[in-house]
Design an enzyme around this catalytic site. Structure first.
Site, PDB file in Angstrom:
ATOM      1  N   PHE A   1       1.814  -3.617   3.967  1.00  0.00           N
ATOM      2  CA  PHE A   1       2.295  -4.771   4.612  1.00  0.00           C
ATOM      3  C   PHE A   1       3.733  -4.981   4.465  1.00  0.00           C
ATOM      4  O   PHE A   1       4.403  -4.471   3.484  1.00  0.00           O
ATOM      5  CB  PHE A   1       1.547  -6.015   3.769  1.00  0.00           C
ATOM      6  CG  PHE A   1       0.182  -6.217   4.137  1.00  0.00           C
ATOM      7  CD1 PHE A   1      -0.445  -5.344   4.986  1.00  0.00           C
ATOM      8  CD2 PHE A   1      -0.437  -7.260   3.697  1.00  0.00           C
ATOM      9  CE1 PHE A   1      -1.868  -5.808   5.253  1.00  0.00           C
ATOM     10  CE2 PHE A   1      -1.718  -7.645   3.721  1.00  0.00           C
ATOM     11  CZ  PHE A   1      -2.441  -6.751   4.530  1.00  0.00           C
TER      12      PHE A   1
ATOM     13  N   GLU B   1      -0.945   4.702  13.440  1.00  0.00           N
ATOM     14  CA  GLU B   1      -0.426   5.657  12.975  1.00  0.00           C
ATOM     15  C   GLU B   1      -0.640   6.926  14.100  1.00  0.00           C
ATOM     16  O   GLU B   1       0.235   7.865  14.063  1.00  0.00           O
ATOM     17  CB  GLU B   1      -1.383   6.008  11.709  1.00  0.00           C
ATOM     18  CG  GLU B   1      -0.944   7.297  11.009  1.00  0.00           C
ATOM     19  CD  GLU B   1      -1.391   7.205   9.533  1.00  0.00           C
ATOM     20  OE1 GLU B   1      -1.117   8.177   8.830  1.00  0.00           O
ATOM     21  OE2 GLU B   1      -2.519   6.283   9.237  1.00  0.00           O
TER      22      GLU B   1
ATOM     23  N   THR C   1      -8.775   0.046   9.934  1.00  0.00           N
ATOM     24  CA  THR C   1      -8.679  -1.065  10.639  1.00  0.00           C
ATOM     25  C   THR C   1      -8.271  -0.547  11.885  1.00  0.00           C
ATOM     26  O   THR C   1      -7.521   0.536  12.271  1.00  0.00           O
ATOM     27  CB  THR C   1      -7.640  -2.058  10.297  1.00  0.00           C
ATOM     28  OG1 THR C   1      -6.539  -1.343  10.190  1.00  0.00           O
ATOM     29  CG2 THR C   1      -8.057  -2.477   8.878  1.00  0.00           C
ATOM     30  N   PRO C   2      -8.424  -1.417  13.087  1.00  0.00           N
ATOM     31  CA  PRO C   2      -8.223  -0.758  14.761  1.00  0.00           C
ATOM     32  C   PRO C   2      -6.805  -0.601  14.802  1.00  0.00           C
ATOM     33  O   PRO C   2      -6.206   0.307  15.424  1.00  0.00           O
ATOM     34  CB  PRO C   2      -8.682  -1.914  15.368  1.00  0.00           C
ATOM     35  CG  PRO C   2     -10.131  -2.505  14.715  1.00  0.00           C
ATOM     36  CD  PRO C   2      -9.584  -2.464  13.228  1.00  0.00           C
ATOM     37  N   ALA C   3      -5.849  -1.810  14.377  1.00  0.00           N
ATOM     38  CA  ALA C   3      -4.577  -1.622  14.475  1.00  0.00           C
ATOM     39  C   ALA C   3      -3.805  -0.637  13.650  1.00  0.00           C
ATOM     40  O   ALA C   3      -2.992   0.134  14.227  1.00  0.00           O
ATOM     41  CB  ALA C   3      -3.864  -3.048  14.098  1.00  0.00           C
TER      42      ALA C   3
ATOM     43  N   HIS D   1      -2.538   7.626   6.419  1.00  0.00           N
ATOM     44  CA  HIS D   1      -2.828   6.360   5.647  1.00  0.00           C
ATOM     45  C   HIS D   1      -4.174   5.707   5.915  1.00  0.00           C
ATOM     46  O   HIS D   1      -4.883   5.595   5.139  1.00  0.00           O
ATOM     47  CB  HIS D   1      -1.749   5.205   6.068  1.00  0.00           C
ATOM     48  CG  HIS D   1      -1.904   4.101   5.341  1.00  0.00           C
ATOM     49  ND1 HIS D   1      -1.796   4.065   4.059  1.00  0.00           N
ATOM     50  CD2 HIS D   1      -1.930   2.824   5.733  1.00  0.00           C
ATOM     51  CE1 HIS D   1      -1.856   2.894   3.627  1.00  0.00           C
ATOM     52  NE2 HIS D   1      -1.909   1.874   4.283  1.00  0.00           N
TER      53      HIS D   1
ATOM     54  N   LYS E   1      -9.826   8.035   3.056  1.00  0.00           N
ATOM     55  CA  LYS E   1     -10.286   6.726   2.417  1.00  0.00           C
ATOM     56  C   LYS E   1     -11.992   6.483   2.601  1.00  0.00           C
ATOM     57  O   LYS E   1     -12.412   5.419   2.000  1.00  0.00           O
ATOM     58  CB  LYS E   1      -9.399   5.583   3.043  1.00  0.00           C
ATOM     59  CG  LYS E   1      -7.915   5.552   2.305  1.00  0.00           C
ATOM     60  CD  LYS E   1      -7.093   4.506   2.930  1.00  0.00           C
ATOM     61  CE  LYS E   1      -6.069   4.308   2.374  1.00  0.00           C
ATOM     62  NZ  LYS E   1      -4.848   5.491   2.563  1.00  0.00           N
TER      63      LYS E   1
ATOM     64  N   HIS F   1      -9.825   1.897   0.280  1.00  0.00           N
ATOM     65  CA  HIS F   1      -8.481   1.998   0.397  1.00  0.00           C
ATOM     66  C   HIS F   1      -8.003   1.236  -1.121  1.00  0.00           C
ATOM     67  O   HIS F   1      -8.286   0.100  -1.546  1.00  0.00           O
ATOM     68  CB  HIS F   1      -8.115   0.888   1.258  1.00  0.00           C
ATOM     69  CG  HIS F   1      -6.573   0.569   1.808  1.00  0.00           C
ATOM     70  ND1 HIS F   1      -5.779   1.319   0.948  1.00  0.00           N
ATOM     71  CD2 HIS F   1      -5.908  -0.061   2.614  1.00  0.00           C
ATOM     72  CE1 HIS F   1      -4.531   1.025   1.419  1.00  0.00           C
ATOM     73  NE2 HIS F   1      -4.477   0.210   2.397  1.00  0.00           N
TER      74      HIS F   1
ATOM     75  N   CYS G   1       0.777  -1.129  -0.068  1.00  0.00           N
ATOM     76  CA  CYS G   1       0.005   0.107   0.132  1.00  0.00           C
ATOM     77  C   CYS G   1       0.841   1.191   0.066  1.00  0.00           C
ATOM     78  O   CYS G   1       0.249   2.221  -0.029  1.00  0.00           O
ATOM     79  CB  CYS G   1      -1.023  -0.126   1.200  1.00  0.00           C
ATOM     80  SG  CYS G   1      -1.997  -1.446   1.319  1.00  0.00           S
TER      81      CYS G   1
END
Length: 401
Positions: free
Chosen positions: A388, A307, A300-302, A296, A325, A330, A161
């Site tokens: 990733f 960030e 997502t929670p994580a 970014h 987003k 995304h 990404c």
């Protein structure tokens, strides 16, 4: 760093085709994500670009025909981008224009369809299957170079990404070393079953339109996008200026690779913070000089928590931040170029977009997350992309002076 300017730019996504359509979508706060009907059964909501299925590539370039290159071609034909490249090509020479593209999946949808069309599960793909023109990661830059008639260095960046954000960095290196006088920078990632089903299998797709940074966020909405920027040295051979449009300076960049996990970000945010710090150092700017950060912010929670920690460790609550987003979805490897063009809109309009769909900021967050748009003086903006495998990239832009 070498002084670099973006002299032309374009973007296409679920927000619209071209810079003005994207700008209007932001200003009017239009809802653009829609239920996933791209596959059956669908997963959550997606950011789909209208007209890709019917778009035709030039006959001479039919070997490149796939959804990803169609999407790229639609972007090339928008905002007079091809005309801007033609001017640069005539001035510098076609061999002095580089092409640096970011993509994560290229034209894999074509392979998916060919694989599904086999009559027997042990049957091989047809020998004439155009893998090199479609799925191969080199397909996109080769198509763009052929379409724009340039013969300079070509490079594919596939950093998940962060791909098209990292493409700016590699293009800057090419320009600094004198291997080219201008670079077509950008990328494309299109809808395909691998990403839609892959992210769903990881439990990362939200059943609702994504809500970045929201206390109740539950995952991402996949989107597709393509965009391009014409990057040139500010001290290069002077050439006639085109109409102003969305022009800006690339002032700094930073990258890091934390390698924490194949699909989960480092929860401390240390790798992301390092990329941000490098960008600030290269731009010779203190943290308080940044007026807006395009996060970014995948939803997502994580990812969003990581960030926030990274930004708060450097900026505290001093800098307004948001993820866009919620409009585009995304867009994976195309996120960097799309959101860089959104940064250009923010600078030109002095407009700070908010986190679309989000209503309540996660109470654990320490950053200044925008739940409503703001107007304010913007000199410098930052664009973050984290992929990733722990690949992190940050860019800093400013207006032409």
């Amino acid at each position: 760093m070498t002084a670099l300017i973006i002299t032309a730019g374009t973007a296409i996504s679920a927000m619209g085709r071209g810079m003005e359509a994207t700008r209007t979508c932001l200003l009017e706060q239009r809802q653009t994500l829609q239920p996933d009907t791209f596959q059956s059964p669908g997963h959550g909501y997606i950011g789909r670009v209208a007209g890709v299925e019917d778009h035709q590539l030039p006959g001479a370039l039919h070997r490149f025909d796939c959804r990803n290159n169609r999407l790229a071609d639609m972007a090339l034909m928008t905002d007079d981008f091809m005309e801007a490249v033609a001017d640069a090509r005539a001035h510098y020479g076609r061999h002095r224009l580089a092409v640096v593209m970011g993509t994560s999946t290229s034209g894999i949808l074509t392979t998916e369809k060919a694989y599904a069309a086999r009559k027997d599960r042990d049957e091989a793909l047809p020998p004439d299957f155009p893998y090199d023109g479609t799925q191969d990661l080199s397909s996109l830059p080769r198509y763009v170079a052929a379409r724009l008639d340039v013969t300079g260095p070509m490079l594919t960046v596939s950093n998940a990404c962060a791909s098209s954000t990292r493409a700016f960095i590699d293009a800057a290196h090419l320009l600094a070393t004198g291997l080219c006088d201008a670079a077509i920078v950008g990328g494309a990632d299109s809808l395909c079953r691998m990403t839609l089903q892959g992210f769903a299998s990881l439990g990362l797709v939200s059943a609702h339109p994504t809500r970045p940074c929201d206390a109740g966020r539950s995952g991402i909405s996949i989107g597709e996008a393509a965009g391009f920027a014409l990057l040139e040295r500010a001290d290069g051979r002077p050439r006639p200026a085109r109409p102003a449009g969305y022009r800006l300076r690339l002032l700094g960049y930073g990258a890091s690779s934390d390698g924490h996990h194949m699909s989960s970000p480092d929860p401390t945010g240390s790798g992301a913070a390092l990329a941000i710090q490098k960008a600030l150092a290269r731009a010779s700017l203190p943290p308080e000089a940044i007026g807006y950060i395009n996060m970014h912010g995948t939803g997502t929670p994580a990812n969003d928590q990581m960030e926030d920690r990274a930004m708060a460790s450097i900026f505290g609550r001093a800098v307004p931040c948001s993820s866009t987003k919620g409009w585009s979805g995304h867009t994976l490897g195309a996120s960097g170029i799309l959101e860089s063009m959104i940064c250009a809109i923010a600078i030109q309009d002095q407009y700070l977009p908010h986190c679309m769909n989000s209503q309540t900021v996660d109470p654990l967050f320490q950053s200044d997350i925008l739940l409503a748009p703001r107007h304010g003086k913007l000199n410098f903006v930052m664009n973050n992309s984290f992929g990733f495998g722990g690949t992190n990239s940050s860019l800093i832009f400013g207006p032409l002076t």
